[in-house]
Design a protein around this motif. Sequence first.
Motif, PDB file in Angstrom:
ATOM      1  N   TYR A 247       0.868  -1.175   0.000  1.00 20.65           N
ATOM      2  CA  TYR A 247       0.000   0.000   0.000  1.00 20.65           C
ATOM      3  C   TYR A 247       0.910   1.232   0.000  1.00 20.65           C
ATOM      4  N   PRO A 248       1.012   1.956  -1.116  1.00 20.26           N
ATOM      5  CA  PRO A 248       1.914   3.113  -1.150  1.00 20.26           C
ATOM      6  C   PRO A 248       1.498   4.177  -0.140  1.00 20.26           C
ATOM      7  N   GLY A 249       2.492   4.897   0.368  1.00 17.87           N
ATOM      8  CA  GLY A 249       2.199   5.997   1.272  1.00 17.87           C
ATOM      9  C   GLY A 249       1.552   7.170   0.532  1.00 17.87           C
ATOM     10  N   LEU A 250       0.886   8.016   1.284  1.00 20.93           N
ATOM     11  CA  LEU A 250       0.287   9.223   0.723  1.00 20.93           C
ATOM     12  C   LEU A 250       1.329  10.345   0.708  1.00 20.93           C
ATOM     13  N   PRO A 251       1.152  11.312  -0.179  1.00 23.72           N
ATOM     14  CA  PRO A 251       2.123  12.410  -0.243  1.00 23.72           C
ATOM     15  C   PRO A 251       2.270  13.160   1.073  1.00 23.72           C
ATOM     16  N   GLU A 252       1.196  13.218   1.842  1.00 20.12           N
ATOM     17  CA  GLU A 252       1.252  13.864   3.155  1.00 20.12           C
ATOM     18  C   GLU A 252       0.315  13.134   4.097  1.00 20.12           C
ATOM     19  N   ILE A 253       0.583  13.235   5.388  1.00 19.21           N
ATOM     20  CA  ILE A 253      -0.231  12.540   6.384  1.00 19.21           C
ATOM     21  C   ILE A 253      -1.643  13.120   6.382  1.00 19.21           C
ATOM     22  N   VAL A 254      -2.643  12.231   6.378  1.00 12.62           N
ATOM     23  CA  VAL A 254      -4.046  12.629   6.299  1.00 12.62           C
ATOM     24  C   VAL A 254      -4.712  12.340   7.637  1.00 12.62           C
ATOM     25  N   PRO A 255      -5.521  13.277   8.172  1.00 10.74           N
ATOM     26  CA  PRO A 255      -6.212  13.026   9.448  1.00 10.74           C
ATOM     27  C   PRO A 255      -7.054  11.763   9.392  1.00 10.74           C
ATOM     28  N   VAL A 256      -7.198  11.117  10.536  1.00 15.49           N
ATOM     29  CA  VAL A 256      -7.856   9.825  10.605  1.00 15.49           C
ATOM     30  C   VAL A 256      -9.317   9.895  10.191  1.00 15.49           C
ATOM     31  N   ASP A 257      -9.990  11.054  10.359  1.00 17.38           N
ATOM     32  CA  ASP A 257     -11.399  11.142  10.016  1.00 17.38           C
ATOM     33  C   ASP A 257     -11.621  11.638   8.589  1.00 17.38           C
ATOM     34  N   THR A 258     -10.576  11.678   7.802  1.00 18.39           N
ATOM     35  CA  THR A 258     -10.688  12.117   6.418  1.00 18.39           C
ATOM     36  C   THR A 258     -10.885  10.905   5.517  1.00 18.39           C
ATOM     37  N   GLU A 259     -11.848  11.015   4.588  1.00 23.63           N
ATOM     38  CA  GLU A 259     -12.071   9.936   3.639  1.00 23.63           C
ATOM     39  C   GLU A 259     -11.052  10.050   2.508  1.00 23.63           C
ATOM     40  N   THR A 260     -10.094   9.157   2.479  1.00 22.15           N
ATOM     41  CA  THR A 260      -9.105   9.106   1.405  1.00 22.15           C
ATOM     42  C   THR A 260      -9.363   7.865   0.567  1.00 22.15           C
ATOM     43  N   ASP A 261      -8.620   7.726  -0.496  1.00 29.58           N
ATOM     44  CA  ASP A 261      -8.732   6.516  -1.296  1.00 29.58           C
ATOM     45  C   ASP A 261      -8.450   5.305  -0.410  1.00 29.58           C
ATOM     46  N   VAL A 262      -9.311   4.284  -0.512  1.00 28.24           N
ATOM     47  CA  VAL A 262      -9.111   3.083   0.293  1.00 28.24           C
ATOM     48  C   VAL A 262      -7.897   2.317  -0.202  1.00 28.24           C
ATOM     49  N   GLY A 263      -7.178   1.676   0.734  1.00 25.08           N
ATOM     50  CA  GLY A 263      -6.139   0.736   0.330  1.00 25.08           C
ATOM     51  C   GLY A 263      -6.790  -0.474  -0.312  1.00 25.08           C
ATOM     52  N   ILE A 264      -7.803  -1.008   0.365  1.00 23.79           N
ATOM     53  CA  ILE A 264      -8.711  -2.007  -0.210  1.00 23.79           C
ATOM     54  C   ILE A 264     -10.076  -1.760   0.407  1.00 23.79           C
TER      55      ILE A 264
END
Length: 360
Positions: free
Chosen positions: A213-230
């Motif tokens: 699972y590649p890292g994100l360009p910057e750390i994203v807050p835990v309650d933020t909806e980002t692209d799922v790893g799976i």
Amino acid sequence: MAQYTQVELLTLHGPVFRRVSTAPPRPATDDEIPIIDLSTIDGDFEARKNIASKIKSAAENIGFFYIKNHGIENELIERALESAQAFFGQTNEQKGQAHDRYRGVGSTQINKKETKDRKETFFVPYNAAYDPTVANPATTSHDEKYLHSGNDSFWEGTDHIPAFKKTTIEFWQHRLTLARKMIRIFALALDMPENYFDEVITRPGADGLYIHYPGLPEIVPVDTETDVGIGSHTDIQCITLLWQDMSGGLQVLSANDEWLDARPIPGTLVVNIGDFLQRLSNNRFKSTVHRVYNRQSTSRYSMPFFLGFNPDSVCQVVPSCIDDEHPALYEPITCGKWHRDRMALAQGKLSWQESDYKSS
């Protein structure tokens, strides 16, 4: 007041919807996802029965648990991790030489209502040539899909990585051995003789994966909806053995509709129930929805092992799970057909309206 949304899961019976709390994932307690000690799994019958009782409780409650003292040496796990890192550290062109064993980032979407999966994988299926219990691999009756990893061409694109093939096969073998021991414990947990499943795990579906699972360009807050790893899903086969690094990110949906963090615990593997074992247990054992997010700037690695039964063996609901009040909910079926149809559904090659499972 608690708020909820829902996740949609596409199954061979049609869409299934699960209510999900919108609250951020919380750490699971030891009671919710227990740690089970396997140090006596090779001991006497009573010791195995004791393990089975603990696994039965976990399987009926959440379908997830950790195992420790599982017998796979950390040194081998570290070598497998180094092999995975070496493979995924290549260029896309180099990784692409692995052909159908490699899937790139964004090439899969396990949940069609969520984003594409932000992961890449290397896949090794069952092969009788590597099975320590098979004296003459040529006698296997598996179709070509379950044999081709014995050919040297299967390893194209990896021969320049030191000890990649040797380590990958060795790690696969140790996990197959452990999974077979676990299946005997599951038979006891279902109140059956411990050899009940022996005849259907002689040439099993046994798929080992390396996942990055590649890292994100910057750390994203835990309650933020980002692209799922799976994305949100349940596993297809009987059981999954999972090694995960210390990054975190595995989330399990509880019976109370909360996302629980299945935190990494050194020295353990995560075990979870798949849909086929839930089917055979007449829904007594739980195949639980889970997903992965990697919100860190660094990579996450995991190494799951999926065990199914012999593709050509017809399996039915376990007799101990049937009585007058609990008739069999499912017809007999081969694990191979179940797996193929589920994969075809996931790949859009089969719709649930066309499947043979609508009346199950």
